[in-house]
Motif scaffolding. Structure first.
Motif, PDB file in Angstrom:
ATOM      1  N   GLU A 137       0.830  -1.205   0.000  1.00 47.63           N
ATOM      2  CA  GLU A 137       0.000   0.000   0.000  1.00 47.63           C
ATOM      3  C   GLU A 137       0.868   1.260   0.000  1.00 47.63           C
ATOM      4  O   GLU A 137       0.622   2.205  -0.762  1.00 47.63           O
ATOM      5  N   ILE A 138       1.885   1.277   0.852  1.00 51.90           N
ATOM      6  CA  ILE A 138       2.762   2.448   0.949  1.00 51.90           C
ATOM      7  C   ILE A 138       3.571   2.626  -0.330  1.00 51.90           C
ATOM      8  O   ILE A 138       3.736   3.751  -0.825  1.00 51.90           O
ATOM      9  N   LEU A 139       4.057   1.522  -0.889  1.00 54.84           N
ATOM     10  CA  LEU A 139       4.816   1.614  -2.139  1.00 54.84           C
ATOM     11  C   LEU A 139       3.958   2.149  -3.280  1.00 54.84           C
ATOM     12  O   LEU A 139       4.408   2.992  -4.073  1.00 54.84           O
ATOM     13  N   ARG A 140       2.719   1.681  -3.359  1.00 57.39           N
ATOM     14  CA  ARG A 140       1.824   2.189  -4.407  1.00 57.39           C
ATOM     15  C   ARG A 140       1.555   3.674  -4.221  1.00 57.39           C
ATOM     16  O   ARG A 140       1.474   4.441  -5.190  1.00 57.39           O
ATOM     17  N   ALA A 141       1.421   4.093  -2.967  1.00 56.53           N
ATOM     18  CA  ALA A 141       1.182   5.506  -2.688  1.00 56.53           C
ATOM     19  C   ALA A 141       2.386   6.360  -3.073  1.00 56.53           C
ATOM     20  O   ALA A 141       2.243   7.422  -3.689  1.00 56.53           O
ATOM     21  N   VAL A 142       3.591   5.894  -2.728  1.00 52.64           N
ATOM     22  CA  VAL A 142       4.808   6.633  -3.067  1.00 52.64           C
ATOM     23  C   VAL A 142       4.982   6.730  -4.574  1.00 52.64           C
ATOM     24  O   VAL A 142       5.318   7.799  -5.116  1.00 52.64           O
ATOM     25  N   ASN A 143       4.736   5.633  -5.270  1.00 49.62           N
ATOM     26  CA  ASN A 143       4.873   5.651  -6.727  1.00 49.62           C
ATOM     27  C   ASN A 143       3.875   6.590  -7.384  1.00 49.62           C
ATOM     28  O   ASN A 143       4.166   7.209  -8.415  1.00 49.62           O
ATOM     29  N   ALA A 144       2.700   6.715  -6.795  1.00 46.79           N
ATOM     30  CA  ALA A 144       1.692   7.635  -7.331  1.00 46.79           C
ATOM     31  C   ALA A 144       2.095   9.088  -7.122  1.00 46.79           C
ATOM     32  O   ALA A 144       1.650   9.976  -7.859  1.00 46.79           O
ATOM     33  N   LEU A 145       2.956   9.335  -6.127  1.00 46.82           N
ATOM     34  CA  LEU A 145       3.342  10.702  -5.787  1.00 46.82           C
ATOM     35  C   LEU A 145       4.749  11.071  -6.252  1.00 46.82           C
ATOM     36  O   LEU A 145       5.178  12.224  -6.082  1.00 46.82           O
TER      37      LEU A 145
END
Length: 225
Positions: A137-145
């Motif tokens: 979840e955190i990795l997907r969020a970082v990649n989106a940002l």
């Protein structure tokens, strides 16, 4: 007095419960699904509880035997279709968290259907964590940002996560004392309660006892208070 507005539960022990009774592991998952219904209904009738997030299938659960995974997928599909009327009767909004892309098109359609049909409900929010892992979840969020201008702030990351609400009370059944990659960001200041009770044996009475203990905990959030 503390209020358990957001309760998260790691529902552990279905397979062991079945094995202890000489049954196949899938029978434990079936029994566990019934407990989900009872706990969700109870929480929907509690004015203090606003959100219930349940760890249903992790990103690591794909490692389990193929037949068990296939059964879990069928059980989830059936559960959601059967529970739609229960959600609506109890004014529960269904909000799944996790990466749904790994599921079959038919299961994705069922998840989306239940989410859309309960979108108008303004009572309890029930989230099932499906193909969910906090690190993912955190990795997907970082990649989106990652292409945004400037530094990534706390609020920016929080708002990009699947679950955007902090956890007040996190419960794990089944006897283990670990978070198992569950809501790591959201549980930074959650109160943690562990019980040896296997999930199919978990009941409303035990939940009430845990909530009562939670209300008396002094929560300092890093300060001295």
């Amino acid at each position: 007095m503390n209020q358990a507005k957001h309760i998260a539960i790691i529902m552990d022990g279905n397979g062991r419960w079945a094995e202890l009774q000489g049954k196949k592991r899938v029978k434990g998952h079936e029994a566990g699904a019934e407990v989900v219904k009872r706990i969700t209904t109870y929480c929907s009738n509690s004015p203090e509880i606003e959100r219930l997030t349940l760890y249903a299938f992790s990103t690591e659960n794909w490692k389990r035997p193929r037949l068990e995974v296939e059964f879990l997928m069928k059980l989830l599909n059936t559960y959601l279709k059967n529970e739609l009327s229960v959600y609506l009767q109890n004014n529960v909004r269904f909000e799944p968290i996790g990466d749904m892309r790994a599921f079959s098109k038919s299961l994705q359609a069922t998840i989306k259907m239940v989410e859309e049909k309960t979108a108008h409900c303004d009572g309890l929010v029930q989230s099932l964590a499906l193909n969910y892992g906090a690190q993912d979840e955190i990795l997907r969020a970082v990649n989106a940002l990652k292409n945004c201008d400037g530094d990534i702030t706390h609020d920016m990351l929080s708002n990009q996560l699947d679950c955007k609400e902090s956890v007040d009370l996190l419960i794990r059944t089944g006897g283990d004392h670990r978070l198992s990659n569950y809501l790591l960001w959201q549980s930074a200041y959650a109160e943690l309660f562990f019980t040896d009770t296997l999930w199919p044996d978990f009941n409303i009475k035990e939940l009430e006892k845990i909530i009562k203990k939670f209300t008396k905990v002094e929560r300092r959030f890093g300060g001295l208070k």
